[in-house]
Write a protein that holds these residues in place. Structure first.
Motif, PDB file in Angstrom:
ATOM      1  N   ARG A 176       0.750  -1.307   0.071  1.00 15.40           N
ATOM      2  CA  ARG A 176      -0.116   0.044   0.068  1.00 15.40           C
ATOM      3  C   ARG A 176       0.851   1.162  -0.106  1.00 15.40           C
ATOM      4  NH1 ARG A 176      -0.514   4.454   3.651  1.00 15.40           N
ATOM      5  NH2 ARG A 176      -2.556   5.377   3.853  1.00 15.40           N
ATOM      6  N   VAL A 177       0.774   2.254  -0.995  1.00 14.27           N
ATOM      7  CA  VAL A 177       1.243   3.465  -0.988  1.00 14.27           C
ATOM      8  C   VAL A 177       0.303   4.451  -1.117  1.00 14.27           C
ATOM      9  CG1 VAL A 177       3.558   2.687  -1.817  1.00 14.27           C
ATOM     10  CG2 VAL A 177       1.663   3.174  -3.701  1.00 14.27           C
ATOM     11  N   ASP A 178       0.382   5.634  -0.527  1.00 19.33           N
ATOM     12  CA  ASP A 178      -0.609   6.679  -0.696  1.00 19.33           C
ATOM     13  C   ASP A 178      -0.226   7.816  -1.792  1.00 19.33           C
ATOM     14  OD1 ASP A 178       1.298   7.614   1.052  1.00 19.33           O
ATOM     15  OD2 ASP A 178       0.233   7.690   2.877  1.00 19.33           O
ATOM     16  N   ILE A 179      -1.180   8.423  -2.223  1.00 19.46           N
ATOM     17  CA  ILE A 179      -1.046   9.280  -3.487  1.00 19.46           C
ATOM     18  C   ILE A 179      -1.465  10.726  -3.353  1.00 19.46           C
ATOM     19  CG2 ILE A 179      -1.399   7.016  -4.844  1.00 19.46           C
ATOM     20  CD1 ILE A 179      -4.007   8.585  -5.840  1.00 19.46           C
ATOM     21  N   ASP A 180      -2.053  11.201  -2.253  1.00 21.09           N
ATOM     22  CA  ASP A 180      -2.451  12.467  -2.201  1.00 21.09           C
ATOM     23  C   ASP A 180      -1.598  13.449  -1.744  1.00 21.09           C
ATOM     24  OD1 ASP A 180      -3.134  10.965   0.232  1.00 21.09           O
ATOM     25  OD2 ASP A 180      -4.281  12.434   0.900  1.00 21.09           O
ATOM     26  N   GLY A 181      -1.492  14.777  -2.023  1.00 19.23           N
ATOM     27  CA  GLY A 181      -0.984  15.749  -1.644  1.00 19.23           C
ATOM     28  C   GLY A 181      -1.690  16.650  -0.555  1.00 19.23           C
ATOM     29  N   LEU A 182      -1.261  17.598  -0.230  1.00 21.70           N
ATOM     30  CA  LEU A 182      -1.704  18.471   1.134  1.00 21.70           C
ATOM     31  C   LEU A 182      -2.064  19.990   0.429  1.00 21.70           C
ATOM     32  CD1 LEU A 182       0.925  17.639   3.488  1.00 21.70           C
ATOM     33  CD2 LEU A 182      -1.686  17.541   3.918  1.00 21.70           C
ATOM     34  N   PRO A 183      -3.120  20.406   0.823  1.00 20.67           N
ATOM     35  CA  PRO A 183      -3.652  21.965   0.459  1.00 20.67           C
ATOM     36  C   PRO A 183      -2.591  23.034   1.214  1.00 20.67           C
ATOM     37  CG  PRO A 183      -4.974  21.073   2.177  1.00 20.67           C
ATOM     38  CD  PRO A 183      -4.087  19.916   1.754  1.00 20.67           C
ATOM     39  N   ARG A 184      -1.439  23.054   0.943  1.00 22.43           N
ATOM     40  CA  ARG A 184      -0.673  24.282   1.251  1.00 22.43           C
ATOM     41  C   ARG A 184       0.189  24.472   0.184  1.00 22.43           C
ATOM     42  NH1 ARG A 184       2.543  24.303   5.634  1.00 22.43           N
ATOM     43  NH2 ARG A 184       3.232  26.257   4.488  1.00 22.43           N
ATOM     44  N   THR A 185       0.813  25.867   0.149  1.00 20.51           N
ATOM     45  CA  THR A 185       1.724  26.325  -0.614  1.00 20.51           C
ATOM     46  C   THR A 185       2.986  25.999  -0.620  1.00 20.51           C
ATOM     47  OG1 THR A 185       0.184  28.310  -0.979  1.00 20.51           O
ATOM     48  CG2 THR A 185       2.523  28.720  -1.855  1.00 20.51           C
ATOM     49  N   GLU A 186       3.691  25.470  -1.453  1.00 22.06           N
ATOM     50  CA  GLU A 186       5.163  25.218  -1.757  1.00 22.06           C
ATOM     51  C   GLU A 186       6.161  26.323  -1.615  1.00 22.06           C
ATOM     52  OE1 GLU A 186       8.181  21.949  -3.441  1.00 22.06           O
ATOM     53  OE2 GLU A 186       6.239  22.265  -4.366  1.00 22.06           O
ATOM     54  N   SER A 187       7.087  26.247  -0.785  1.00 20.42           N
ATOM     55  CA  SER A 187       7.993  27.329  -0.997  1.00 20.42           C
ATOM     56  C   SER A 187       8.506  27.841  -2.274  1.00 20.42           C
ATOM     57  CB  SER A 187       9.286  26.835   0.208  1.00 20.42           C
ATOM     58  OG  SER A 187      10.340  27.801  -0.010  1.00 20.42           O
ATOM     59  N   ASP A 188       8.933  29.164  -2.439  1.00 20.22           N
ATOM     60  CA  ASP A 188       9.457  29.366  -3.636  1.00 20.22           C
ATOM     61  C   ASP A 188      10.831  30.063  -3.451  1.00 20.22           C
ATOM     62  OD1 ASP A 188       8.825  31.984  -2.413  1.00 20.22           O
ATOM     63  OD2 ASP A 188       7.382  32.435  -3.722  1.00 20.22           O
ATOM     64  N   ASP A 189      11.708  29.787  -2.094  1.00 23.01           N
ATOM     65  CA  ASP A 189      12.812  30.010  -1.807  1.00 23.01           C
ATOM     66  C   ASP A 189      13.693  29.505  -2.823  1.00 23.01           C
ATOM     67  OD1 ASP A 189      11.734  31.446   0.150  1.00 23.01           O
ATOM     68  OD2 ASP A 189      12.552  30.114   1.840  1.00 23.01           O
ATOM     69  N   ALA A 190      14.701  30.416  -3.371  1.00 22.24           N
ATOM     70  CA  ALA A 190      15.730  29.576  -4.377  1.00 22.24           C
ATOM     71  C   ALA A 190      16.406  28.539  -3.904  1.00 22.24           C
ATOM     72  CB  ALA A 190      16.743  31.009  -4.610  1.00 22.24           C
ATOM     73  N   ASP A 191      16.822  28.355  -2.553  1.00 24.60           N
ATOM     74  CA  ASP A 191      17.426  27.260  -2.197  1.00 24.60           C
ATOM     75  C   ASP A 191      16.645  26.040  -1.785  1.00 24.60           C
ATOM     76  OD1 ASP A 191      16.147  28.386   0.053  1.00 24.60           O
ATOM     77  OD2 ASP A 191      17.833  28.405   1.470  1.00 24.60           O
ATOM     78  N   HIS A 192      15.225  26.241  -1.889  1.00 25.20           N
ATOM     79  CA  HIS A 192      14.498  25.183  -1.879  1.00 25.20           C
ATOM     80  C   HIS A 192      14.613  23.950  -3.140  1.00 25.20           C
ATOM     81  CE1 HIS A 192      11.050  22.795  -0.666  1.00 25.20           C
ATOM     82  NE2 HIS A 192      10.099  22.920  -1.840  1.00 25.20           N
ATOM     83  N   VAL A 193      15.021  22.897  -3.106  1.00 23.17           N
ATOM     84  CA  VAL A 193      15.461  21.978  -4.374  1.00 23.17           C
ATOM     85  C   VAL A 193      14.743  22.055  -5.111  1.00 23.17           C
ATOM     86  CG1 VAL A 193      16.515  19.548  -4.615  1.00 23.17           C
ATOM     87  CG2 VAL A 193      17.169  20.902  -2.843  1.00 23.17           C
ATOM     88  N   PRO A 194      13.076  21.704  -4.926  1.00 22.66           N
ATOM     89  CA  PRO A 194      12.443  21.883  -6.119  1.00 22.66           C
ATOM     90  C   PRO A 194      12.214  22.807  -6.784  1.00 22.66           C
ATOM     91  CG  PRO A 194      11.514  20.639  -4.185  1.00 22.66           C
ATOM     92  CD  PRO A 194      12.549  21.335  -3.727  1.00 22.66           C
ATOM     93  N   VAL A 195      12.651  24.186  -6.329  1.00 24.43           N
ATOM     94  CA  VAL A 195      12.719  25.256  -6.984  1.00 24.43           C
ATOM     95  C   VAL A 195      13.973  25.346  -7.746  1.00 24.43           C
ATOM     96  CG1 VAL A 195      12.812  27.962  -6.729  1.00 24.43           C
ATOM     97  CG2 VAL A 195      11.151  26.747  -5.308  1.00 24.43           C
ATOM     98  N   ALA A 196      15.086  25.139  -7.189  1.00 26.86           N
ATOM     99  CA  ALA A 196      16.438  25.131  -7.992  1.00 26.86           C
ATOM    100  C   ALA A 196      16.601  24.424  -9.027  1.00 26.86           C
ATOM    101  CB  ALA A 196      17.565  24.795  -6.686  1.00 26.86           C
ATOM    102  N   GLU A 197      15.845  23.085  -8.835  1.00 27.16           N
ATOM    103  CA  GLU A 197      15.922  22.024  -9.951  1.00 27.16           C
ATOM    104  C   GLU A 197      14.729  22.033 -10.825  1.00 27.16           C
ATOM    105  OE1 GLU A 197      18.494  20.030 -10.424  1.00 27.16           O
ATOM    106  OE2 GLU A 197      19.690  20.856  -8.868  1.00 27.16           O
ATOM    107  N   SER A 198      13.708  22.920 -10.612  1.00 29.06           N
ATOM    108  CA  SER A 198      12.638  23.348 -11.474  1.00 29.06           C
ATOM    109  C   SER A 198      11.747  21.959 -11.447  1.00 29.06           C
ATOM    110  CB  SER A 198      13.267  23.328 -13.137  1.00 29.06           C
ATOM    111  OG  SER A 198      13.952  24.605 -13.096  1.00 29.06           O
TER     112      SER A 198
END
Length: 433
Positions: free
Chosen positions: A115-137
């Motif tokens: 069993r693996v779950d698939i949903d996200g959360l209702p919150r805004t993700e950081s847009d800081d430049a050093d946040h890896v998902p931002v830095a790596e697009s």
């Protein structure tokens, strides 16, 4: 085809980043489900692939959002180009999938569920430049929604585990439950009540992080707190707070009394209990005695019985608080999940598997979650039929805590999780503990 460690690391990272970009909240995982179906069909040839209403017992869905929210996310998925035929099967929030793979002499082998779950959360993700998902697009494309608990990693490990098991000598049936709506305790019961769980002999569930570092695996997590959500709407009578306060019946007073008294519920000597009021909403102006007020709360307990004790006490507090201030209260019991424990026999095989995985340098036999999870519905469904279940923790270094705007995972943990799970499934197939 054999994979090098670097190839597997890169492949899993790419897959996880694809999921990370498209987080969707509970029962709105339309695009996510479509992406899962595409990955499963393109990479493998499932013997069965159940989607939407075929994947779960729809009448047991909990905490389903209102039609407007469902429609909004449905249209987002349509605008993103999701296949119309598939999308129509998910309409109304019937998200998720169950993939079935039979291998070798499967008729004489066990059926192992993951069993693996698939949903996200209702919150805004950081847009800081050093946040890896931002830095790596690969930051969330859905503003206001985020994979802030690692479910993108869980889906990735589910698909990676399928690939590894299909390359192995495992003989039996593998069922992977891609479960929606974990964050609201909403989807576990619907999958546990489906026909798909009935022949599962062994079940593994997995979670990344949980304050364990990269390279650490918890073979068997227990200590799940049973949880129940409660909503209360207090109704009184409005009046002018300055001119005629005596004509009002103040719903905010009733609500405030209820909140204070909930925290005064005696704890139980049999084990851990919790109560929390997480949402309050009331009033329209400083000079108006409020006629309506609402709260959303949760009760938890170390066992289902203890949760029910807290739930019953909370209901009594809410009713008496309303009566004290001459108001009415309407109570709604929302989603809930039971407690559960991992079976030691399966945890031992997980530990054995993790110990042979490159990069895993610490294996804990057991740890208590100290929180709640609706995988417990599936665990109990298997255990009550005489099977065994185990909840596995795969450590990861994360810069922000779970559910925070800066949460992220160390992608090295993805391969460690895949190899641990696949190895455990192979061992289950051989040893039938």
């Amino acid at each position: 085809m054999a994979h090098t460690q670097d190839d597997l690391d890169d492949s899993l990272a790419d897959l996880r980043r694809g999921f990370h970009r498209i987080p969707e909240p509970a029962w709105c995982e339309f695009r996510t489900t479509a992406r899962l179906v595409s990955e499963l069909e393109d990479r493998f040839e499932p013997d069965e692939l159940h989607v939407g209403p075929d994947a779960l017992a729809g009448e047991h869905r909990l905490a389903v959002p209102d039609d407007a929210d469902l429609e909004s996310w449905y249209e987002r998925a349509r605008a993103a180009g999701v296949d119309e035929d598939l999308l129509s099967r998910l309409e109304g929030g019937y998200t998720g999938a169950v993939a079935v793979f039979r291998q070798g002499d499967h008729e004489n082998g066990p059926t192992v569920g993951l069993r693996v779950d698939i949903d996200g959360l209702p919150r805004t993700e950081s847009d800081d430049a050093d946040h890896v998902p931002v830095a790596e697009s690969f930051r969330s494309e859905h503003e206001g929604a985020m994979h802030a608990c690692g479910h993108d990693a869980h889906m990735t490990m589910g698909i990676g585990t399928i690939e590894r098991v299909l390359e192995s000598e495992f003989e039996g049936t593998l069922k992977v439950f891609f479960q929606p709506a974990e964050e609201v305790i909403g989807g576990g019961k619907a999958m546990a009540e489906s026909d798909h769980i009935e022949d599962v002999d062994y079940l593994l569930a997995v979670h990344i992080g949980l304050d364990h570092p990269t390279g650490e695996v918890v073979a068997g997590i227990g200590g799940f707190l049973a949880v129940s959500h409660l909503e209360a709407r207090f109704t009184g009578e409005p009046s002018h707070a300055g001119g005629h306060p005596e004509e009002g019946r103040n719903a905010i007073q009733a609500m405030a009394t209820a909140v204070q008294n909930c925290y005064g519920i005696p704890r139980h000597s049999d084990g851990a209990t919790r109560i929390n009021v997480g949402v309050v909403d009331a009033g329209s102006a400083a000079n108006i005695v409020a006629e309506e007020a609402e709260i959303v709360a949760e009760a938890r307990g170390e066992t289902t019985h203890l949760m029910e004790y807290m739930e019953e006490k909370a209901e009594n507090v809410l009713e008496t608080a309303a009566a004290m201030h001459d108001c009415e209260v309407s109570l709604t019991l929302g989603a809930k999940a039971p407690s559960a424990e991992s079976d030691a026999e399966i945890a031992a095989l997980v530990a054995d598997s993790a110990g042979s995985v490159e990069g895993v340098d610490s294996v804990l036999d057991h740890d208590d979650l100290g929180g709640s999870e609706d995988a417990t519905f599936l665990m109990q469904a298997v255990q009550q039929r005489g099977g065994k279940a185990c909840y596995v923790g795969v450590g990861t270094d994360h810069p922000g805590g779970h559910h925070t705007a800066t949460f992220d995972v160390d992608e090295a943990s993805l391969r460690q999780g895949v190899e641990t799970l696949a190895g455990a499934i192979e061992r289950i197939g051989r040893e039938r503990p």
